[in-house]
Design a protein around this motif. Structure first.
Motif, short mmCIF file in Angstrom:
data_model
loop_
_atom_site.label_atom_id
_atom_site.label_comp_id
_atom_site.label_asym_id
_atom_site.label_seq_id
_atom_site.Cartn_x
_atom_site.Cartn_y
_atom_site.Cartn_z
N ILE A 32 -16.30 -20.26 15.30
CA ILE A 32 -16.30 -20.59 13.87
C ILE A 32 -15.96 -19.34 13.07
O ILE A 32 -16.60 -18.30 13.22
CB ILE A 32 -17.67 -21.16 13.44
N ASN A 87 -11.71 -14.89 5.06
CA ASN A 87 -11.16 -13.64 4.50
C ASN A 87 -10.02 -13.05 5.33
O ASN A 87 -9.06 -12.51 4.78
CB ASN A 87 -12.27 -12.62 4.27
N ALA A 114 -20.27 -27.93 6.91
CA ALA A 114 -21.37 -28.89 6.96
C ALA A 114 -21.08 -30.03 7.93
O ALA A 114 -21.98 -30.50 8.62
CB ALA A 114 -21.65 -29.42 5.56
N VAL A 126 -21.79 -26.95 16.39
CA VAL A 126 -23.02 -26.20 16.69
C VAL A 126 -24.05 -27.08 17.39
O VAL A 126 -24.79 -26.62 18.27
CB VAL A 126 -23.60 -25.62 15.36
N THR A 141 -25.28 -18.90 6.39
CA THR A 141 -24.78 -19.88 7.36
C THR A 141 -25.30 -19.57 8.76
O THR A 141 -25.62 -20.48 9.53
CB THR A 141 -23.23 -19.92 7.34
N ARG A 182 -28.66 -21.02 9.36
CA ARG A 182 -28.55 -22.47 9.59
C ARG A 182 -28.07 -22.73 11.03
O ARG A 182 -28.60 -23.60 11.72
CB ARG A 182 -27.56 -23.02 8.56
N GLY A 191 -22.19 -7.70 4.83
CA GLY A 191 -22.53 -6.28 4.74
C GLY A 191 -22.76 -5.87 3.30
O GLY A 191 -22.44 -6.61 2.36
N GLU A 201 -24.48 -8.92 -1.12
CA GLU A 201 -23.06 -8.82 -0.82
C GLU A 201 -22.28 -9.53 -1.92
O GLU A 201 -22.52 -10.70 -2.19
CB GLU A 201 -22.76 -9.49 0.53
N PHE A 221 -18.64 -9.30 -2.16
CA PHE A 221 -17.45 -9.76 -1.44
C PHE A 221 -16.26 -9.98 -2.37
O PHE A 221 -15.52 -10.95 -2.25
CB PHE A 221 -17.77 -11.05 -0.67
N PHE A 229 -18.27 -3.69 18.20
CA PHE A 229 -18.18 -3.99 16.78
C PHE A 229 -19.27 -4.98 16.43
O PHE A 229 -19.42 -6.01 17.10
CB PHE A 229 -16.81 -4.62 16.44
P1 NAD Z 1 -19.38 -18.95 5.49
O1 NAD Z 1 -20.61 -18.60 6.22
O2 NAD Z 1 -19.49 -19.74 4.25
O3 NAD Z 1 -18.37 -19.76 6.41
C1 NAD Z 1 -17.93 -19.24 7.64
C2 NAD Z 1 -17.52 -20.40 8.53
O4 NAD Z 1 -18.68 -21.16 8.85
C3 NAD Z 1 -16.54 -21.38 7.90
O5 NAD Z 1 -15.64 -21.84 8.89
C4 NAD Z 1 -17.44 -22.49 7.44
O6 NAD Z 1 -16.78 -23.73 7.32
C5 NAD Z 1 -18.46 -22.52 8.55
N1 NAD Z 1 -19.75 -23.12 8.20
C6 NAD Z 1 -20.34 -23.21 6.99
N2 NAD Z 1 -21.51 -23.87 7.09
C7 NAD Z 1 -21.68 -24.19 8.38
C8 NAD Z 1 -22.70 -24.87 9.12
N3 NAD Z 1 -23.78 -25.35 8.52
N4 NAD Z 1 -22.54 -25.01 10.45
C9 NAD Z 1 -21.45 -24.53 11.07
N5 NAD Z 1 -20.46 -23.89 10.43
C10 NAD Z 1 -20.57 -23.72 9.11
O7 NAD Z 1 -18.63 -17.58 5.21
P2 NAD Z 1 -17.28 -17.37 4.39
O8 NAD Z 1 -17.63 -17.47 2.95
O9 NAD Z 1 -16.20 -18.18 4.96
O10 NAD Z 1 -16.94 -15.86 4.76
C11 NAD Z 1 -17.44 -14.77 4.06
C12 NAD Z 1 -18.60 -14.15 4.78
O11 NAD Z 1 -18.20 -13.77 6.10
C13 NAD Z 1 -19.08 -12.87 4.14
O12 NAD Z 1 -20.48 -12.86 4.15
C14 NAD Z 1 -18.54 -11.78 5.06
O13 NAD Z 1 -19.23 -10.57 5.04
C15 NAD Z 1 -18.63 -12.44 6.37
N6 NAD Z 1 -17.74 -11.78 7.33
C16 NAD Z 1 -18.28 -11.03 8.35
C17 NAD Z 1 -17.46 -10.37 9.25
C18 NAD Z 1 -18.01 -9.55 10.38
O14 NAD Z 1 -17.28 -9.30 11.33
N7 NAD Z 1 -19.26 -9.13 10.34
C19 NAD Z 1 -16.08 -10.49 9.12
C20 NAD Z 1 -15.57 -11.24 8.07
C21 NAD Z 1 -16.41 -11.90 7.19
#
Ligand code: NAD
Length: 489
Positions: free
Chosen positions: A153, A157, A214, A221, A237, A240, A258, A393, A395, A459
């Motif tokens: 998943i 970004n 969702a 999951v 997320t 969850r 972050g 964050e 972002f 990483f």
């Molecule tokens: P998000 O958590 O909203 O969504 C990420 C993914 O999870 C999407 O595909 C979304 O559809 C899915 N998702 C959402 N709810 C879910 C659920 N209940 N069950 C299963 N899947 C679900 O995050 P976003 O807004 O898409 O991305 C931004 C976030 O990602 C920021 O917090 C950023 O820091 C983080 N990020 C982290 C890294 C890293 O490597 N640490 C890299 C890039 C982005």
């Protein structure tokens, strides 16, 4: 949209068992630089996930029994095919995500290509362990095998970049996958599916189910036949996902948010530090989990730093992402833009000073981009450490600059957030750099640079920034199950 209008929309289909399959309902996807709906993404749910997991399960016995070399050749072929279409992928990523075409051309797509090449190579070089117990007449050794169907998943970004960072190691290790990209940025994953057959990826090895978190994400999951989930996204997320997967005791890799500090000591080389810190704050509109959002500057150089930093930030041009001279494109969505802007307002209400950007400088946009989700790079000073702008964050293209006095003090303050993903330290003093790096609660520490990555090394984040690490060895360990075998002679 009218019928005539909707005909022009790009309509994506799920990719299941080597075939494109339409879905019964769709969600709209926006072009962030115009505000128009331009694409419809399948709104998949349990049924589609079920079909994809079945296809992945069916493909597993054959794929997992191929040699690493055979799989490696297929991954390399896929890398070549994506690279051949690099420009088309870059255009699509920029249009779908709002990022600049330059960033998509130089970072996103080349890295997606590299992800496949890197794991195609690294999979050939792992060694397992062996120990001897002569007194018992025994040797012990470990063997590693793929786990099964991996659920992947990814966020919006760095769409193809982060999705391939999961698909490549998962299939290199012999797993089959069901991937769910972000519903806001699905186009490049769909384009990649079109290349899988030509690359020699057998049907069912890579399945992509599009849709919301969702519905589609949660179905993946919760599926009992998906024993591992690799997730990159927000900490909320991840909580969850952890909850929902707990009844199945799934193996989880969580790469999360972050609140990354940059620590700038008074002996830093500012001619390097300033342009790099502007980049680390605003690259990809600040929508990178590794972006700097808290800049701690030692008091003696604080005013000079701030003056030069703001001047440099003002050089970054915001506008139409498809214009190659533009540095800052559009944010992902209207809601996200509003959220990012609200942080600037909160900071102002708390008495902080906005030195440039949002609400301070005029934002001139071309006629076609007036409804796009744009915002200028914004620098905020005099923010309290406990303010939400210094804790949460954001972002987006917003960074806070504050002064500090001592090494001890700045370590405490840098660590004083719930996150622990990446930090940068700027100093010419090697001893200090080592001391500070050791004490920072952060999965990655860059000194005198930013975003220089060796994919061989781990990483990932500490604290609320994640669980687990990814990298050559780490991803191999995550995507395989280890067994210890003892032989007595
Ligand atoms: P998000 O958590 O909203 O969504 C990420 C993914 O999870 C999407 O595909 C979304 O559809 C899915 N998702 C959402 N709810 C879910 C659920 N209940 N069950 C299963 N899947 C679900 O995050 P976003 O807004 O898409 O991305 C931004 C976030 O990602 C920021 O917090 C950023 O820091 C983080 N990020 C982290 C890294 C890293 O490597 N640490 C890299 C890039 C982005």
């Amino acid at each position: 949209p009218t019928m005539a209008h909707s005909k022009a929309l790009l309509v994506l289909e799920n990719f299941i068992g080597g075939r494109f399959v339409p879905c019964s309902s769709y969600v709209d996807s926006y072009n962030p630089s115009t505000g128009d709906v331009y694409c419809r993404v399948p709104d998949s749910g349990k049924e589609e996930v079920e079909a994809a997991v079945k296809a992945a399960k069916d493909a597993f016995p054959t794929w997992s029994s191929k040699s690493p070399l055979e799989r490696s050749q297929i991954l390399n072929k896929l890398a070549d095919l994506i690279e051949h279409d690099l420009e088309a992928f870059a255009q699509a990523e920029s249009k779908d995500q709002g990022k600049t075409i330059t960033f998509a051309r130089t970072v996103d797509i080349p890295r997606a290509v590299h992800n496949f090449r890197f794991f195609a190579s690294s999979i050939l070089h792992h060694v397992t362990e062996c120990t001897e117990m002569p007194a018992m007449g025994c040797v012990h050794y470990t063997s590693r095998a793929p786990v099964g169907v991996a659920g992947l998943i990814s966020p919006w970004n760095l769409p193809l970049y982060l999705l391939t960072w999961k698909i490549a190691p998962a299939i290199a290790c012999g797993n089959t996958v069901v991937a769910k990209p972000s519903e806001m940025t699905s186009v490049t994953a769909w384009m990649m599916c079109k290349l899988l057959e030509k690359a020699g990826v057998p049907p069912g090895v890579v399945n992509v189910v599009f849709g919301t978190g969702a519905k589609a994400g949660e179905a993946l999951v919760c599926h009992p036949d998906v024993p591992l989930i690799s997730f990159t996204g927000s900490t909320l997320t991840a909580q969850r996902i952890t909850e929902k997967s707990a009844p199945h005791c799934k193996r989880l890799s969580l790469e999360l948010g972050g609140k990354n500090p940059a620590i700038i000591f008074d002996d830093a080389d500012l001619s390097q530090c300033i342009p790099t810190t502007v980049r680390s704050s605003f690259a990809n509109q600040g929508e990178i989990c590794l972006c700097t959002s808290r800049i701690f500057v030692q008091r003696g150089i604080y005013s000079e730093f701030v003056k030069r930093f703001v001047a440099e930030a003002k050089k970054w041009k915001t506008g139409n992402p498809s214009d190659p001279t533009i540095d800052v494109g559009a944010l992902i969505s209207k809601e996200h833009l509003e959220k990012v802007r609200s942080y600037v307002k909160k900071a102002q209400a708390e008495g902080a000073r906005v030195l440039c950007g949002e609400g301070v400088d005029p934002l001139a946009l071309p006629p076609g981009n007036q409804k796009g989700y744009f915002m200028l790079p914004t620098v905020i000073a005099e923010v309290k450490d406990e303010s939400c702008c210094m804790q949460e964050e954001i972002f987006g293209p917003v960074t806070c600059v504050v002064a500090f006095d001592t090494e001890e003090e700045v370590i405490q303050r840098a660590n004083g957030v719930k996150y622990g993903l990446a930090a940068t330290v700027w100093s010419g003093n090697v001893g200090r750099v080592h001391r500070v790096a050791h004490r920072l609660q952060s999965g990655l520490v860059w000194t005198n640079c930013w975003l220089v990555r060796d994919l061989n090394l781990p990483f990932g984040g500490m604290k609320a920034s994640g669980i687990g690490r990814e990298g050559a060895k780490d991803s191999y360990e995550f995507f395989t199950e280890v067994k210890t075998i003892t032989i007595k002679h």
